[in-house]
Design a protein around this motif. Sequence first.
Motif: not given
Length: 248
Positions: A79-83, A153-155
Amino acid sequence: MKPITINDLCITFGAVQVLHNISLDVKAGECFGLVGESGSGKSTILRCISRLNDSWTGDVRIGDSAVRDMEVSDRCRMMQMVFQDPYGSLHPRHSIRTTLEEGLRINKLDDREGRMIRAMRDVGLPVEFLDRYPHQLSGGQRQRVAIARALILEPDVLLLDEPTSALDVSVQAEVLNLLVRLQKEKGFTYLMVSHDLAVVDHMCDRFAIMQHGRVVEVLPREAITQGGATQTYAQDLIGASLEYEHAI
């Protein structure tokens, strides 16, 4: 791609309860929107899922895994986040190369140069930009770097916190179309916060309308233009948005 399951999510800041028993199911590979007025709790949900806020109660799962039980490295890979702010989310003294390489180094991934080159190409930036710094890029280019940092990171899941609201109108469509293309190509599950129903109509399969930390109603995208909301607040919010769009 993995689904997101949220059950009875609550969080209190001081004496104020900000989220009240939020329960949502986001399907694998779906783009699901969270909309509502400022202060309704939309971004707080993303910060709880990502554990940037960690004092919540309830259960949040990515696939079959509870986020509280995941190792940090596993959670970051999944899981990744774009702010919202591409100006504040990138370190001003770090080159783009350093920014992208950090996650690869922490997660001990090999072929770092190849992964960085592929990520830059995926977001439509020249590979030469790896050696630039944030102040040398436009707002749209910075947000593309932020997206590259998230996807390198290929989430399975991307959390998108109003990813275009800080950008010029002329750039917003480019970034939204980029996100649509990446989802089709890589099968991400998106959970996206937006105050703009036109963005939701362009991006999302379904969306939840929030008010005062509660989910008022969950609707399909078609409800924006074709009707279907049953709750008064949801009807009023959609109606006001359509009136604004017609006015401009």
